[in-house]
Scaffold this motif. Structure first.
Motif, PDB file in Angstrom:
ATOM      1  N   ASP A 150       0.969  -1.326  -0.162  1.00 55.74           N
ATOM      2  CA  ASP A 150       0.007   0.044   0.000  1.00 55.74           C
ATOM      3  C   ASP A 150       0.588   1.505   0.044  1.00 55.74           C
ATOM      4  OD1 ASP A 150      -2.061  -1.230  -0.642  1.00 55.74           O
ATOM      5  OD2 ASP A 150      -2.636  -1.374   1.597  1.00 55.74           O
ATOM      6  N   ARG A 151       2.217   1.522   1.040  1.00 53.56           N
ATOM      7  CA  ARG A 151       3.085   2.333   0.776  1.00 53.56           C
ATOM      8  C   ARG A 151       3.471   2.912  -0.553  1.00 53.56           C
ATOM      9  NH1 ARG A 151       7.863   3.866   1.017  1.00 53.56           N
ATOM     10  NH2 ARG A 151       8.577   2.486   0.654  1.00 53.56           N
ATOM     11  N   LEU A 152       3.892   1.777  -1.397  1.00 56.62           N
ATOM     12  CA  LEU A 152       4.677   1.513  -2.495  1.00 56.62           C
ATOM     13  C   LEU A 152       3.474   2.265  -3.664  1.00 56.62           C
ATOM     14  CD1 LEU A 152       5.890  -1.194  -2.911  1.00 56.62           C
ATOM     15  CD2 LEU A 152       6.999   0.271  -2.812  1.00 56.62           C
ATOM     16  N   LYS A 153       2.565   1.832  -3.483  1.00 57.99           N
ATOM     17  CA  LYS A 153       1.318   2.141  -4.617  1.00 57.99           C
ATOM     18  C   LYS A 153       1.283   3.652  -3.973  1.00 57.99           C
ATOM     19  CE  LYS A 153      -0.800  -2.070  -4.611  1.00 57.99           C
ATOM     20  NZ  LYS A 153      -1.956  -2.936  -3.749  1.00 57.99           N
ATOM     21  N   GLU A 154       1.160   4.152  -2.924  1.00 49.85           N
ATOM     22  CA  GLU A 154       0.994   5.711  -2.623  1.00 49.85           C
ATOM     23  C   GLU A 154       1.769   6.575  -2.939  1.00 49.85           C
ATOM     24  OE1 GLU A 154      -0.582   6.124   1.440  1.00 49.85           O
ATOM     25  OE2 GLU A 154      -2.247   5.235   1.206  1.00 49.85           O
ATOM     26  N   THR A 155       2.963   6.268  -2.975  1.00 55.30           N
ATOM     27  CA  THR A 155       4.814   6.948  -2.288  1.00 55.30           C
ATOM     28  C   THR A 155       4.682   7.029  -4.334  1.00 55.30           C
ATOM     29  OG1 THR A 155       6.123   4.807  -1.834  1.00 55.30           O
ATOM     30  CG2 THR A 155       4.442   6.706  -0.368  1.00 55.30           C
ATOM     31  N   VAL A 156       4.966   5.938  -5.077  1.00 58.70           N
ATOM     32  CA  VAL A 156       5.839   5.598  -6.401  1.00 58.70           C
ATOM     33  C   VAL A 156       5.310   6.308  -7.353  1.00 58.70           C
ATOM     34  CG1 VAL A 156       6.530   3.779  -8.197  1.00 58.70           C
ATOM     35  CG2 VAL A 156       6.763   3.755  -5.479  1.00 58.70           C
ATOM     36  N   LEU A 215       3.368   6.595 -10.664  1.00 55.32           N
ATOM     37  CA  LEU A 215       3.204   5.770 -11.378  1.00 55.32           C
ATOM     38  C   LEU A 215       3.231   6.525 -12.783  1.00 55.32           C
ATOM     39  CD1 LEU A 215       1.724   3.813 -12.764  1.00 55.32           C
ATOM     40  CD2 LEU A 215      -0.275   4.391 -12.867  1.00 55.32           C
ATOM     41  N   GLU A 216       3.933   7.534 -13.191  1.00 58.20           N
ATOM     42  CA  GLU A 216       4.071   8.457 -14.347  1.00 58.20           C
ATOM     43  C   GLU A 216       5.482   8.700 -14.701  1.00 58.20           C
ATOM     44  OE1 GLU A 216       4.151  13.616 -15.753  1.00 58.20           O
ATOM     45  OE2 GLU A 216       2.821  13.248 -14.266  1.00 58.20           O
ATOM     46  N   ARG A 217       5.536   8.541 -13.875  1.00 55.64           N
ATOM     47  CA  ARG A 217       7.880   7.893 -13.892  1.00 55.64           C
ATOM     48  C   ARG A 217       8.042   6.980 -14.601  1.00 55.64           C
ATOM     49  NH1 ARG A 217      11.575  10.808  -9.900  1.00 55.64           N
ATOM     50  NH2 ARG A 217      12.513  10.373 -11.332  1.00 55.64           N
ATOM     51  N   GLN A 222      -5.565  -4.482 -20.182  1.00 59.64           N
ATOM     52  CA  GLN A 222      -4.887  -4.374 -18.546  1.00 59.64           C
ATOM     53  C   GLN A 222      -5.163  -3.161 -17.805  1.00 59.64           C
ATOM     54  OE1 GLN A 222      -3.735  -7.737 -17.445  1.00 59.64           O
ATOM     55  NE2 GLN A 222      -4.948  -8.624 -19.807  1.00 59.64           N
ATOM     56  N   GLY A 223      -4.397  -3.201 -16.406  1.00 61.92           N
ATOM     57  CA  GLY A 223      -4.621  -1.894 -15.925  1.00 61.92           C
ATOM     58  C   GLY A 223      -4.162  -2.417 -14.359  1.00 61.92           C
ATOM     59  N   GLY A 224      -4.111  -1.378 -13.575  1.00 66.13           N
ATOM     60  CA  GLY A 224      -4.049  -1.347 -12.653  1.00 66.13           C
ATOM     61  C   GLY A 224      -3.094  -0.479 -11.533  1.00 66.13           C
ATOM     62  N   THR A 225      -2.126  -0.037 -10.622  1.00 64.51           N
ATOM     63  CA  THR A 225      -1.634  -0.184 -10.236  1.00 64.51           C
ATOM     64  C   THR A 225      -0.101  -0.157  -9.937  1.00 64.51           C
ATOM     65  OG1 THR A 225      -1.178  -1.861  -7.833  1.00 64.51           O
ATOM     66  CG2 THR A 225      -3.218  -0.371  -8.601  1.00 64.51           C
ATOM     67  N   VAL A 226       1.249   0.348  -9.743  1.00 63.24           N
ATOM     68  CA  VAL A 226       2.054   0.534  -9.651  1.00 63.24           C
ATOM     69  C   VAL A 226       2.786  -0.999 -10.144  1.00 63.24           C
ATOM     70  CG1 VAL A 226       3.148   2.924  -9.117  1.00 63.24           C
ATOM     71  CG2 VAL A 226       2.801   1.491  -7.408  1.00 63.24           C
ATOM     72  N   ILE A 227       2.359  -1.765  -8.896  1.00 63.97           N
ATOM     73  CA  ILE A 227       2.799  -3.081  -8.673  1.00 63.97           C
ATOM     74  C   ILE A 227       2.409  -3.893  -9.917  1.00 63.97           C
ATOM     75  CG2 ILE A 227       2.270  -5.196  -7.046  1.00 63.97           C
ATOM     76  CD1 ILE A 227       3.222  -2.485  -5.576  1.00 63.97           C
ATOM     77  N   ASP A 228       0.947  -3.506 -10.130  1.00 66.17           N
ATOM     78  CA  ASP A 228       0.884  -4.560 -11.458  1.00 66.17           C
ATOM     79  C   ASP A 228       1.639  -3.911 -12.453  1.00 66.17           C
ATOM     80  OD1 ASP A 228      -1.679  -5.429 -10.185  1.00 66.17           O
ATOM     81  OD2 ASP A 228      -2.808  -3.166 -10.277  1.00 66.17           O
ATOM     82  N   TRP A 229       2.289  -2.577 -12.962  1.00 66.51           N
ATOM     83  CA  TRP A 229       2.759  -1.836 -13.841  1.00 66.51           C
ATOM     84  C   TRP A 229       3.917  -2.929 -14.253  1.00 66.51           C
ATOM     85  CZ3 TRP A 229       1.683   0.461 -18.325  1.00 66.51           C
ATOM     86  CH2 TRP A 229       3.202   0.675 -18.922  1.00 66.51           C
ATOM     87  N   VAL A 230       4.168  -3.062 -13.049  1.00 65.88           N
ATOM     88  CA  VAL A 230       6.040  -3.681 -12.620  1.00 65.88           C
ATOM     89  C   VAL A 230       5.617  -5.534 -12.797  1.00 65.88           C
ATOM     90  CG1 VAL A 230       7.120  -4.814 -10.733  1.00 65.88           C
ATOM     91  CG2 VAL A 230       6.951  -2.344 -11.023  1.00 65.88           C
TER      92      VAL A 230
END
Length: 75
Positions: A10-16, A18-20, A67-75
């Motif tokens: 959850d911390r990673l999803k909020e702080t990383v 996605l645009e970058r 497909q879609g999701g959060t920064v975790i899903d992108w990686v």
């Protein structure tokens, strides 16, 4: 392998940003209203179908892969 605690995910999803993350993956994003759009790297995309919603830090492909999701899903 130990599982990563949900709190850390959850911390990673909020702080990383996605645009970058997406741009550092080689995708060129352009502003489209409140969102950003670009070519989806997960399928052979000819027109921009990848939408990045910066306010929610989420992404979604409106094209072939859907497909879609959060920064975790992108990686």
């Amino acid at each position: 392998m130990p599982r990563i605690p949900e709190e850390e995910l959850d911390r990673l999803k909020e702080t990383v940003s996605l645009e970058r993350l997406v741009t550092q993956s080689g995708v060129t994003l352009k502003r489209h209203g409140a969102d950003l759009i670009g070519l989806c790297p997960f399928h052979d995309d000819k027109t921009p179908s990848l939408v990045v919603t910066t306010k929610k830090n989420l992404w979604h492909c409106l094209g072939a892969c859907q497909q879609g999701g959060t920064v975790i899903d992108w990686v």
